[in-house]
Enzyme design. Structure first.
Site, short mmCIF file in Angstrom:
data_model
loop_
_atom_site.label_atom_id
_atom_site.label_comp_id
_atom_site.label_asym_id
_atom_site.label_seq_id
_atom_site.Cartn_x
_atom_site.Cartn_y
_atom_site.Cartn_z
N LYS A 69 3.59 5.16 -4.42
CA LYS A 69 3.66 6.47 -4.90
C LYS A 69 2.34 7.67 -5.38
O LYS A 69 2.37 8.56 -5.05
CB LYS A 69 4.37 6.21 -6.51
CG LYS A 69 5.88 5.60 -6.15
CD LYS A 69 6.49 5.55 -7.44
CE LYS A 69 5.97 4.45 -8.55
NZ LYS A 69 5.65 3.28 -7.95
N THR A 70 1.34 6.78 -5.82
CA THR A 70 0.22 7.50 -6.07
C THR A 70 -0.50 7.70 -4.72
O THR A 70 -0.87 9.02 -4.79
CB THR A 70 -0.86 6.36 -6.72
OG1 THR A 70 -0.25 5.94 -7.96
CG2 THR A 70 -2.18 7.13 -7.18
N ASP A 114 2.19 9.95 -13.48
CA ASP A 114 2.84 8.58 -13.36
C ASP A 114 3.45 8.15 -14.33
O ASP A 114 3.24 8.64 -15.57
CB ASP A 114 1.52 7.71 -12.90
CG ASP A 114 1.76 6.44 -12.22
OD1 ASP A 114 2.91 6.35 -11.89
OD2 ASP A 114 1.00 5.70 -11.95
N THR A 163 9.30 4.15 -12.15
CA THR A 163 9.78 2.69 -11.65
C THR A 163 11.29 2.73 -12.00
O THR A 163 11.98 1.95 -11.62
CB THR A 163 9.05 1.38 -12.32
OG1 THR A 163 8.89 1.65 -13.56
CG2 THR A 163 7.73 1.45 -11.54
N ARG A 222 0.88 -3.12 -1.65
CA ARG A 222 0.00 -3.69 -2.40
C ARG A 222 -0.35 -5.12 -2.30
O ARG A 222 -1.47 -5.60 -2.18
CB ARG A 222 -0.02 -3.17 -3.79
CG ARG A 222 -0.79 -3.98 -4.87
CD ARG A 222 -0.66 -3.54 -6.30
NE ARG A 222 -1.16 -2.06 -6.41
CZ ARG A 222 -0.83 -1.25 -7.04
NH1 ARG A 222 0.52 -1.39 -7.84
NH2 ARG A 222 -1.17 0.05 -7.40
N1 LIG Z 1 3.03 3.45 3.21
C1 LIG Z 1 1.66 3.01 2.96
N2 LIG Z 1 0.98 3.03 4.20
C2 LIG Z 1 -0.47 2.35 4.09
N3 LIG Z 1 -0.69 1.71 2.79
C3 LIG Z 1 -0.07 1.95 1.71
C4 LIG Z 1 1.25 2.65 1.75
N4 LIG Z 1 1.79 2.58 0.54
C5 LIG Z 1 1.07 2.00 -0.15
N5 LIG Z 1 -0.15 1.44 0.45
C6 LIG Z 1 -1.26 0.94 -0.10
O1 LIG Z 1 -0.99 0.02 -1.07
C7 LIG Z 1 -1.69 0.25 -2.20
C8 LIG Z 1 -0.80 0.59 -3.56
O2 LIG Z 1 -0.26 1.93 -3.38
P1 LIG Z 1 -0.22 2.81 -4.77
O3 LIG Z 1 -1.41 2.79 -5.52
O4 LIG Z 1 0.00 4.17 -4.04
O5 LIG Z 1 1.24 2.36 -5.25
P2 LIG Z 1 1.83 3.02 -6.42
O6 LIG Z 1 3.54 2.92 -5.91
O7 LIG Z 1 1.51 4.29 -7.00
O8 LIG Z 1 1.98 1.81 -7.42
P3 LIG Z 1 1.73 1.89 -9.30
O9 LIG Z 1 3.02 2.46 -9.66
O10 LIG Z 1 1.49 0.35 -9.67
O11 LIG Z 1 0.69 3.10 -9.41
C9 LIG Z 1 -2.90 1.05 -2.01
O12 LIG Z 1 -4.00 0.63 -1.49
C10 LIG Z 1 -2.23 2.05 -0.63
O13 LIG Z 1 -3.18 2.21 0.12
#
Ligand SMILES: Nc1ncnc2c1ncn2[C@@H]1O[C@H](COP(=O)(O)OP(=O)(O)OP(=O)(O)O)[C@@H](O)[C@H]1O
Length: 351
Positions: A69-70, A114, A163, A222
């Protein structure tokens, strides 16, 4: 079980890990792997807004931690060529905190909020108005003499992440023009992410090693990237640095992440359920005591994945092992157990 063990398959990340993750983030929609439908829909939303020369509709992303998401919020800002401001629900304790952010936004800026479901109620109401009318009403004074002073907010795009989309109040949810549902990733998508990440880490990975790591990553990028870093460390210290299938298996076995992505606690829970309670039904507290953990730990840390992957079913009479659990753990079910589980699940569905 100590914290460190658990981190390996947890979808959450601490500050240090987020810093490491920065280097692995895709920078454009084209580089973002998987989530095809979301990517396509988002690309349309962004392109049409750019054509009209306006800020796009507000965007809500829902999905578990670690699904990107981030990363997507950063990509949205990059694709729009707009600056990005990042904050989170828990950081906004009072409506004044939100007013301070909103009133200093620049035109076209993307505001990433977030954990939007964890924002304070009064701030939520302020956000509705800002999203719709690009205005905040700051209340000055108290009691009968209080007055609301309207302040203009520059047109911006809110990107909210949660979430738990179900926990958002309807008026807030309705103000998003586009909702992106982020799913767990397929193994082939995780393989692509792993191959790309290995390249960025300067490591060589064999395709079958990527398959192996992907299979143990619980559908979550992740976790995939985290397991990759551990396998890379192992390969560097114990071998020539190349990530082969043999090295991947040895490293992940050492860290006790099995081929379904279950760790020691997950397996302890399954083992107790199968051997001590003959597959259940058993109450959560009893099950937790038998593995030496708090019920909350079992419920929030181990159970969600065990239920999601079909190893455990929750029934009105307690937790029950599924046939998949018996077979994965290599334990023969007593004659009445497996069928008992199926019957109880039907009972649940029917009730
Ligand atoms: N579709 C994707 N392709 C490549 N790498 C990804 C992808 N999605 C996530 N990642 C990698 O996974 C890791 C976590 O992603 P991210 O921080 O965006 O998750 P999030 O959903 O925002 O988590 P949170 O809710 O805990 O903040 C990062 O290192 C990101 O580069």
């Amino acid at each position: 079980m100590n914290e460190h063990d658990r981190e390996l398959v947890s979808p959450d990340a601490d500050v240090d890990e987020r810093a490491v993750e920065g280097a692995l983030r895709p920078k454009s929609l084209d580089e973002f792997v998987g989530q095809e439908r979301v990517r396509e829909q988002l690309s349309l939303v962004l392109r049409s807004a750019q054509r009209r020369g306006k800020a796009p509709d507000h965007i809500l992303m829902s999905g578990g931690p670690g699904l990107g998401k981030t990363t997507l919020a950063m990509i949205i800002a990059a694709e729009l060529g707009a600056p990005l401001r990042i904050t989170s629900g828990p950081a906004i304790e009072r409506s004044g905190d939100l007013a301070a952010v909103l009133s200093t936004l620049h035109e076209g800026e993307v505001l990433f909020l977030d954990e939007i479901h964890r924002m304070a109620r009064p701030a939520e109401e302020m956000l509705y108005v800002a999203m719709e009318d690009f205005r905040v009403d700051v209340v000055v004074g108290k009691g009968p003499g209080a007055t609301a002073i309207p302040i203009d907010v520059a047109p911006f795009t809110l990107v909210g992440a949660t979430t738990r989309a179900g926990m958002l109040p309807a008026p807030l949810r309705d103000r998003f023009g586009f909702v992106a549902h982020m799913d767990f990733y397929r193994p082939d998508e995780l393989e692509r992410i792993l191959t790309r990440s290995a390249g960025l880490l300067g490591a060589e990975i064999d395709p079958d090693a990527a398959v192996e790591i992907a299979g143990r990553s619980r559908g979550t990028p992740r976790i995939a990237n985290r397991l990759l870093r551990r396998v890379r460390d192992y390969a560097e210290v114990r071998a020539d640095g190349r990530l082969t299938l043999k090295i991947a298996r040895a490293a992940l076995n050492l860290y006790e992440v099995d081929d379904e992505g279950l760790d020691r606690l997950d397996r302890a829970v399954l083992d107790a359920l199968l051997r001590r309670f003959r597959g259940g039904p058993v109450g959560l507290s009893t099950l937790a005591v038998s593995v030496g953990e708090e019920p909350e730990t079992v419920e929030t840390v181990a159970e969600p994945f065990l239920v999601r992957s079909g190893f455990i079913a929750r029934t009105p009479r307690g937790r029950v092992a599924t046939p998949q659990a018996w077979s994965h753990m290599g334990v023969a079910p007593p004659p009445d157990a497996a069928f008992g589980a199926a019957a109880l699940m039907e009972e649940t569905e029917g009730s």
